[in-house]
Scaffold this motif. Structure first.
Motif, PDB file in Angstrom:
ATOM      1  N   TYR A   1      -4.518  17.358 -17.037  1.00  0.00           N
ATOM      2  CA  TYR A   1      -5.144  18.605 -17.456  1.00  0.00           C
ATOM      3  C   TYR A   1      -6.492  18.745 -16.779  1.00  0.00           C
ATOM      4  O   TYR A   1      -7.141  17.750 -16.451  1.00  0.00           O
ATOM      5  CB  TYR A   1      -5.359  18.624 -18.972  1.00  0.00           C
ATOM      6  N   GLU A   2      -6.943  19.984 -16.630  1.00  0.00           N
ATOM      7  CA  GLU A   2      -8.305  20.229 -16.184  1.00  0.00           C
ATOM      8  C   GLU A   2      -9.235  20.145 -17.382  1.00  0.00           C
ATOM      9  O   GLU A   2      -8.814  20.230 -18.538  1.00  0.00           O
ATOM     10  CB  GLU A   2      -8.406  21.589 -15.502  1.00  0.00           C
ATOM     11  N   GLY A   3     -10.538  20.003 -17.108  1.00  0.00           N
ATOM     12  CA  GLY A   3     -11.493  19.895 -18.202  1.00  0.00           C
ATOM     13  C   GLY A   3     -11.253  18.634 -19.010  1.00  0.00           C
ATOM     14  O   GLY A   3     -10.846  17.592 -18.491  1.00  0.00           O
ATOM     15  N   ASP A   4     -11.483  18.733 -20.322  1.00  0.00           N
ATOM     16  CA  ASP A   4     -11.320  17.582 -21.198  1.00  0.00           C
ATOM     17  C   ASP A   4      -9.902  17.426 -21.713  1.00  0.00           C
ATOM     18  O   ASP A   4      -9.576  16.405 -22.332  1.00  0.00           O
ATOM     19  CB  ASP A   4     -12.281  17.691 -22.388  1.00  0.00           C
ATOM     20  N   GLY A   5      -9.038  18.419 -21.483  1.00  0.00           N
ATOM     21  CA  GLY A   5      -7.662  18.325 -21.921  1.00  0.00           C
ATOM     22  C   GLY A   5      -7.538  18.410 -23.433  1.00  0.00           C
ATOM     23  O   GLY A   5      -8.505  18.699 -24.144  1.00  0.00           O
ATOM     24  N   PRO A   6      -6.358  18.150 -23.968  1.00  0.00           N
ATOM     25  CA  PRO A   6      -6.147  18.215 -25.417  1.00  0.00           C
ATOM     26  C   PRO A   6      -6.832  17.058 -26.136  1.00  0.00           C
ATOM     27  O   PRO A   6      -7.335  16.123 -25.506  1.00  0.00           O
ATOM     28  CB  PRO A   6      -4.625  18.132 -25.548  1.00  0.00           C
ATOM     29  N   GLU A   7      -6.828  17.101 -27.450  1.00  0.00           N
ATOM     30  CA  GLU A   7      -7.435  16.048 -28.248  1.00  0.00           C
ATOM     31  C   GLU A   7      -6.795  14.694 -27.904  1.00  0.00           C
ATOM     32  O   GLU A   7      -5.571  14.575 -27.803  1.00  0.00           O
ATOM     33  CB  GLU A   7      -7.257  16.335 -29.740  1.00  0.00           C
ATOM     34  N   GLY A   8      -7.662  13.713 -27.702  1.00  0.00           N
ATOM     35  CA  GLY A   8      -7.188  12.374 -27.374  1.00  0.00           C
ATOM     36  C   GLY A   8      -6.997  12.118 -25.890  1.00  0.00           C
ATOM     37  O   GLY A   8      -6.683  10.997 -25.493  1.00  0.00           O
ATOM     38  N   ALA A   9      -7.203  13.141 -25.060  1.00  0.00           N
ATOM     39  CA  ALA A   9      -7.063  12.955 -23.615  1.00  0.00           C
ATOM     40  C   ALA A   9      -8.240  12.144 -23.066  1.00  0.00           C
ATOM     41  O   ALA A   9      -9.309  12.080 -23.676  1.00  0.00           O
ATOM     42  CB  ALA A   9      -6.983  14.306 -22.913  1.00  0.00           C
ATOM     43  N   GLU A  10      -8.043  11.548 -21.914  1.00  0.00           N
ATOM     44  CA  GLU A  10      -9.066  10.725 -21.281  1.00  0.00           C
ATOM     45  C   GLU A  10      -9.321  11.225 -19.868  1.00  0.00           C
ATOM     46  O   GLU A  10      -8.389  11.428 -19.091  1.00  0.00           O
ATOM     47  CB  GLU A  10      -8.597   9.269 -21.232  1.00  0.00           C
ATOM     48  N   ARG A  11     -10.603  11.457 -19.554  1.00  0.00           N
ATOM     49  CA  ARG A  11     -10.970  11.849 -18.195  1.00  0.00           C
ATOM     50  C   ARG A  11     -10.878  10.636 -17.275  1.00  0.00           C
ATOM     51  O   ARG A  11     -11.447   9.578 -17.546  1.00  0.00           O
ATOM     52  CB  ARG A  11     -12.397  12.405 -18.162  1.00  0.00           C
ATOM     53  N   LEU A  12     -10.147  10.790 -16.177  1.00  0.00           N
ATOM     54  CA  LEU A  12      -9.931   9.702 -15.238  1.00  0.00           C
ATOM     55  C   LEU A  12     -10.110  10.200 -13.809  1.00  0.00           C
ATOM     56  O   LEU A  12     -10.192  11.410 -13.554  1.00  0.00           O
ATOM     57  CB  LEU A  12      -8.518   9.124 -15.413  1.00  0.00           C
ATOM     58  N   THR A  13     -10.138   9.276 -12.875  1.00  0.00           N
ATOM     59  CA  THR A  13     -10.337   9.577 -11.455  1.00  0.00           C
ATOM     60  C   THR A  13      -9.046   9.335 -10.686  1.00  0.00           C
ATOM     61  O   THR A  13      -8.384   8.310 -10.878  1.00  0.00           O
ATOM     62  CB  THR A  13     -11.463   8.703 -10.880  1.00  0.00           C
ATOM     63  N   PHE A  14      -8.702  10.265  -9.807  1.00  0.00           N
ATOM     64  CA  PHE A  14      -7.516  10.117  -8.973  1.00  0.00           C
ATOM     65  C   PHE A  14      -7.703   8.955  -8.013  1.00  0.00           C
ATOM     66  O   PHE A  14      -8.697   8.861  -7.293  1.00  0.00           O
ATOM     67  CB  PHE A  14      -7.264  11.422  -8.217  1.00  0.00           C
ATOM     68  N   GLY A  15      -6.716   8.055  -7.973  1.00  0.00           N
ATOM     69  CA  GLY A  15      -6.809   6.853  -7.146  1.00  0.00           C
ATOM     70  C   GLY A  15      -6.246   6.991  -5.750  1.00  0.00           C
ATOM     71  O   GLY A  15      -6.064   5.982  -5.040  1.00  0.00           O
ATOM     72  N   ASN A  16      -5.961   8.218  -5.315  1.00  0.00           N
ATOM     73  CA  ASN A  16      -5.473   8.469  -3.953  1.00  0.00           C
ATOM     74  C   ASN A  16      -4.122   7.821  -3.666  1.00  0.00           C
ATOM     75  O   ASN A  16      -3.825   7.440  -2.533  1.00  0.00           O
ATOM     76  CB  ASN A  16      -6.502   8.046  -2.904  1.00  0.00           C
ATOM     77  N   VAL A  17      -3.312   7.688  -4.709  1.00  0.00           N
ATOM     78  CA  VAL A  17      -1.921   7.246  -4.589  1.00  0.00           C
ATOM     79  C   VAL A  17      -1.090   8.150  -5.490  1.00  0.00           C
ATOM     80  O   VAL A  17      -1.479   8.420  -6.636  1.00  0.00           O
ATOM     81  CB  VAL A  17      -1.736   5.787  -5.026  1.00  0.00           C
ATOM     82  N   GLY A  18       0.026   8.645  -4.988  1.00  0.00           N
ATOM     83  CA  GLY A  18       0.876   9.495  -5.811  1.00  0.00           C
ATOM     84  C   GLY A  18       2.262   9.644  -5.211  1.00  0.00           C
ATOM     85  O   GLY A  18       2.539   9.165  -4.105  1.00  0.00           O
ATOM     86  N   VAL A  19       3.127  10.295  -5.980  1.00  0.00           N
ATOM     87  CA  VAL A  19       4.471  10.641  -5.525  1.00  0.00           C
ATOM     88  C   VAL A  19       4.566  12.165  -5.556  1.00  0.00           C
ATOM     89  O   VAL A  19       4.210  12.791  -6.571  1.00  0.00           O
ATOM     90  CB  VAL A  19       5.559  10.028  -6.422  1.00  0.00           C
TER      91      VAL A  19
END
Length: 225
Positions: free
Chosen positions: A151-169
């Motif tokens: 989610y953008e921003g803080d997201g829903p209740e209980g969400a955690e802001r994290l950083t993209f690690g430059n790995v994905g599918v």
């Protein structure tokens, strides 16, 4: 047959003077280029077809890496010209060299013990990103993670802001509707989030960004021996 794209087209400006004559992904750690770390890990995860996008000192990549046969993979190169096309434009330009199925994408200028084999083969949406606890250099994070969705921003209740690690599918669809040229992936992430089509997972293992000479020196000390 699983495919992967290694993003290696950056100019490495913050790594100068080390990158004046050597592309950043070919700088060595533990006696081998950074990019070889990813090739070996991808090969161990069953990836047999890898595309490397290139720009700065592009000819050095095939000279050093060849066709990939020494690692049991097939390497192909997507040359972007003297000016890199950014993450989005580079991915779009590489699509003709990638298969129709979802593919792994990793930036060449990180080092981690992420298990590529454990990443989903079929993302629920258009992409699945590996997210990290926020490092000191990016304390605000990129997206919020909750229930496996981003989610953008803080997201829903209980969400955690994290950083993209430059790995994905990724599925091809994330950039396939874009016009060729130079563009970042961020607007595609934002669109996918709005459509509920961007998933993620938290990774708590070893991960380092390798963007400056100091970060390269720190990594070399961390993995020495």
């Amino acid at each position: 047959m699983r495919h992967a794209l290694i993003l290696a087209a950056g100019l490495g400006e913050r790594m100068r003077p080390l990158t004046t004559h050597t592309p950043k992904p070919l700088l060595e750690v533990n006696g081998k280029p950074l990019i070889v770390h990813h090739i070996e890990k991808l090969a161990a995860a069953g990836v047999r077809y890898i595309v490397v996008n290139t720009s700065h000192l592009a000819q050095q990549f095939p000279e050093r890496l060849g066709d990939g046969s020494r690692w049991g993979v097939r390497l192909r190169y997507s040359y972007e010209g003297p000016t890199p096309l950014e993450t989005g434009g580079g991915m779009l330009a590489a699509l003709p060299l990638l298969g129709p199925e979802p593919f792994i994408v990793v930036s060449a200028d990180i080092w981690s013990d992420i298990d590529y084999a454990a990443l989903p083969h079929e993302p629920e949406g258009v992409a699945h990103l590996v997210m990290l606890p926020n490092p000191a250099f990016h304390a605000a994070g990129d997206f919020a993670l909750a229930g496996g969705k981003l989610y953008e921003g803080d997201g829903p209740e209980g969400a955690e802001r994290l950083t993209f690690g430059n790995v994905g599918v990724y599925r091809r669809e994330i950039v396939a509707r874009e016009a060729p040229g130079r563009f970042k992936l961020l607007p595609m992430y934002q669109r996918a989030i709005a459509e509920g089509a961007l998933t993620g997972e938290r990774f708590d293992g070893f991960w380092r960004n390798v963007g400056t000479p100091a970060q390269l020196d720190e990594l070399r000390l961390s993995v020495a021996g």
